[in-house]
Design a protein around this motif. Structure first.
Motif, PDB file in Angstrom:
ATOM      1  N   LYS A  86       0.850  -1.192   0.000  1.00  0.00           N
ATOM      2  CA  LYS A  86       0.000   0.000   0.000  1.00  0.00           C
ATOM      3  C   LYS A  86       0.881   1.235   0.000  1.00  0.00           C
ATOM      4  CE  LYS A  86      -3.759  -2.381   2.192  1.00  0.00           C
ATOM      5  NZ  LYS A  86      -4.454  -2.651   3.422  1.00  0.00           N
ATOM      6  N   LYS A 108      -1.702  -1.134  -3.971  1.00  0.00           N
ATOM      7  CA  LYS A 108      -2.895  -0.349  -3.667  1.00  0.00           C
ATOM      8  C   LYS A 108      -2.448   1.087  -3.453  1.00  0.00           C
ATOM      9  CE  LYS A 108      -5.592  -4.062  -2.087  1.00  0.00           C
ATOM     10  NZ  LYS A 108      -5.791  -5.133  -1.374  1.00  0.00           N
ATOM     11  N   TRP A 129      -8.044  -1.620   4.271  1.00  0.00           N
ATOM     12  CA  TRP A 129      -8.666  -2.109   3.046  1.00  0.00           C
ATOM     13  C   TRP A 129      -7.870  -3.268   2.465  1.00  0.00           C
ATOM     14  CZ3 TRP A 129      -7.308  -0.050  -2.254  1.00  0.00           C
ATOM     15  CH2 TRP A 129      -8.140  -0.591  -3.245  1.00  0.00           C
TER      16      TRP A 129
END
Length: 130
Positions: A86, A108, A129
């Motif tokens: 991420k 991400k 997430w």
């Protein structure tokens, strides 16, 4: 608690990177500042590169970039091996090549919000997430 590697952290009082680090630390988010110019920032050990954070066995949930797009791309390429999936790009830290690299490597990405003003819940949601 979440942990963030902040690329190109700064000890300069006027820097946005320092303002961001202070904001996140006030929210009890663990910060690993990355910048070879400083041994510490805001009473927090600063690392010359992410490899040194990894050597200490520290878990990192997110990379945050305060770098120009070319340096961002180089840092992404050099740090892909550490499995942090991420990334958050502050305004002006990315370009199309950076976003394409992230897409090709299944990272991400958040690049539409600024962590200096976005609610902390936005950051928490992004980190959680899957």
């Amino acid at each position: 608690m979440f942990s963030i590697a902040l690329f190109w952290a700064s000890a300069r009082e006027e820097s946005l990177a320092l303002k961001l680090q202070i904001r996140l630390q006030k929210e009890w988010i663990q910060i690993f500042p990355i910048n070879p110019r400083y041994p510490e920032i805001n009473w927090t050990a600063c690392y010359p590169n992410f490899e040194e954070v990894d050597k200490e066995g520290q878990r990192v949930d997110l990379f945050v970039f305060m770098t120009n797009p070319q340096l961002t791309l180089d840092l992404l390429k050099n740090n892909l091996k550490f499995w942090v999936k991420k990334v958050w790009f502050q305004p002006w830290t990315f370009d199309d090549a950076v976003l394409e690299f992230c897409k090709q490597n299944n990272l991400k990405v958040e690049h539409e919000k600024c962590l200096l003003i976005a609610p902390i819940t936005t950051l928490e949601s992004f980190i959680q997430w899957e």
